[in-house]
Design a protein around this motif. Structure first.
Motif, mmCIF file in Angstrom:
data_model
loop_
_atom_site.group_PDB
_atom_site.id
_atom_site.type_symbol
_atom_site.label_atom_id
_atom_site.label_comp_id
_atom_site.label_asym_id
_atom_site.label_seq_id
_atom_site.Cartn_x
_atom_site.Cartn_y
_atom_site.Cartn_z
ATOM 1 N N LYS A 36 -15.746 -12.436 -1.817
ATOM 2 C CA LYS A 36 -15.263 -11.446 -2.854
ATOM 3 C C LYS A 36 -14.316 -10.513 -2.196
ATOM 4 O O LYS A 36 -13.316 -10.030 -2.758
ATOM 5 C CB LYS A 36 -16.291 -10.793 -3.472
ATOM 6 N N MET B 246 -10.540 -9.713 -3.458
ATOM 7 C CA MET B 246 -9.965 -8.241 -4.234
ATOM 8 C C MET B 246 -8.823 -7.574 -3.128
ATOM 9 O O MET B 246 -8.116 -7.241 -3.594
ATOM 10 C CB MET B 246 -11.242 -7.159 -3.587
ATOM 11 N N HIS B 247 -8.876 -8.163 -1.755
ATOM 12 C CA HIS B 247 -7.819 -7.769 -0.796
ATOM 13 C C HIS B 247 -6.473 -8.451 -1.384
ATOM 14 O O HIS B 247 -5.525 -7.792 -1.314
ATOM 15 C CB HIS B 247 -7.988 -8.272 0.689
ATOM 16 N N LEU C 56 -12.460 -1.140 -0.995
ATOM 17 C CA LEU C 56 -11.693 -1.611 0.087
ATOM 18 C C LEU C 56 -11.696 -0.394 1.209
ATOM 19 O O LEU C 56 -11.831 -0.417 2.413
ATOM 20 C CB LEU C 56 -10.481 -2.422 0.032
ATOM 21 N N TYR D 110 -8.788 -2.741 -10.577
ATOM 22 C CA TYR D 110 -7.857 -2.483 -9.306
ATOM 23 C C TYR D 110 -8.167 -0.788 -8.837
ATOM 24 O O TYR D 110 -8.239 -0.807 -7.550
ATOM 25 C CB TYR D 110 -5.998 -2.119 -9.880
ATOM 26 N N VAL E 58 -5.287 -6.633 -4.532
ATOM 27 C CA VAL E 58 -4.604 -5.262 -4.408
ATOM 28 C C VAL E 58 -3.234 -5.568 -4.047
ATOM 29 O O VAL E 58 -2.305 -4.778 -4.136
ATOM 30 C CB VAL E 58 -5.513 -4.567 -3.496
ATOM 31 N N TYR F 280 -11.269 0.232 -8.959
ATOM 32 C CA TYR F 280 -12.328 -0.150 -8.089
ATOM 33 C C TYR F 280 -12.137 -0.680 -6.906
ATOM 34 O O TYR F 280 -12.795 -0.330 -5.882
ATOM 35 C CB TYR F 280 -13.431 -0.935 -8.984
ATOM 36 N N CYS F 281 -11.244 -1.607 -6.751
ATOM 37 C CA CYS F 281 -10.851 -2.529 -5.561
ATOM 38 C C CYS F 281 -10.109 -1.532 -4.645
ATOM 39 O O CYS F 281 -10.763 -1.732 -3.266
ATOM 40 C CB CYS F 281 -10.012 -3.528 -5.781
#
Length: 309
Positions: free
Chosen positions: A3, A7-8, A72, A65, A11, A67-68
């Protein structure tokens, strides 16, 4: 797919405006970034980006975005905190450890631990007796077996399994016992720290029962027990971390497997007042990481059982 990787990648695409530029900056193939985005959207059940010359966020994408970015950033902070902890561990750490387990496994692990934390000075005493952490100024002890209720914090590293074993020559000469009741006709070695009264305590029908054996040797040294068993002197109760290599080599053979005594765990114990100590947290984490689950000796026995079964 991990996950965090998804996410990385998401972004990076938003920040750079394109899948191609995100892939270039991340040092991966464009197809990999595209695949991660597709799997992310499939898992969420929502379109996050409008593809085109420039990738644009959908309404759902804008929420995700934000939240990510926060998540991170927190991951980076967590990694930084651990790295800071690693570089800042210093001072002394006094540890008591049992002799038999230390000789075979613990000494190289503690040496690696000292190398990882060069500003930390280790003071290690090897002794099978249970030291008093409160009175003898130890920071921690590595203990093997069932732990009594106490005010100490106990962290389990791995289970400690016991087996009853003897050499093939002994079993050929004296027979292989099939029930604990036959032990009275067999020679055996006693570990005085566990069997001070000359009796073996074994589980029978979900209860513990004591059995008399014909004692050939009494010792407080587990290595002596193992060598006596290998020499054909009689039966011995040994931890698998000590007996595994001899079992695999054919020097020892397990008997009475359904009645194997309880071995408790291999644990790190320390005082309640030190439960937040970074040094002890690092020690427990390192021991758990290096010993593994299952530990090396149990993997060895499992492989041997498959090959001989």
């Amino acid at each position: 797919m991990n996950k965090l990787c998804e996410m990385h990648s998401f972004v990076a695409v938003v920040d750079t405006g394109s899948i191609s530029e995100a892939a270039r900056r991340m040092g991966v193939a464009k197809s990999m970034v595209s695949q991660r985005l597709q799997q992310l959207e499939k898992r969420l059940g929502s379109i996050l980006l409008e593809r085109g010359r420039h990738a644009r966020l959908t309404e759902s994408g804008e929420v995700f975005y934000r939240y990510c970015v926060r998540i991170l950033a927190e991951v980076d902070d967590a990694e930084g905190a651990v790295q800071t902890l690693q570089s800042s561990l210093h001072g002394s750490l006094r540890i008591a450890a049992p002799m038999a387990f230390s000789i075979r496994y613990l000494t190289p692990i503690l040496s690696s631990f000292a190398v990882r934390y060069p500003q930390l000075q280790l003071d290690v005493d090897f002794d099978d007796r249970h030291v008093n952490l409160h009175e003898e100024r130890y920071d921690a002890a590595i203990r093997i077996g069932e732990l009594p209720d106490s005010s100490l914090v106990a962290k389990t590293i791995t289970p400690n399994r016991h087996i009853i074993c003897a050499s093939p020559d002994y079993l050929t000469a004296h027979g292989t016992p099939q029930t604990p009741q036959e032990l009275s006709r067999h020679f055996a070695m006693l570990y005085v720290n566990r069997e001070p009264h000359g009796m073996w305590t074994l589980p029978v029908n979900n209860a513990l029962e004591s059995f008399r054996v014909r004692c050939r040797l009494r010792t407080n040294n587990a290595h002596q027990l193992m060598e006596a068993a290998k020499a054909g002197m009689g039966l011995a109760i040994l931890p698998t971390f000590l007996a595994a290599q001899s079992i695999v080599a054919g020097e020892l053979q397990e008997v009475l497997a359904p009645y194997a005594p309880r071995g408790g765990n291999i644990s790190a114990v320390y005082r309640q007042s030190l439960r937040a100590s970074p040094k002890l947290q690092a020690l427990v984490s390192f021991l758990t990481e290096q010993i593994g689950s299952p530990p090396e000796w149990e993997q060895m026995l499992a492989t041997h059982a498959r090959q001989t079964g």
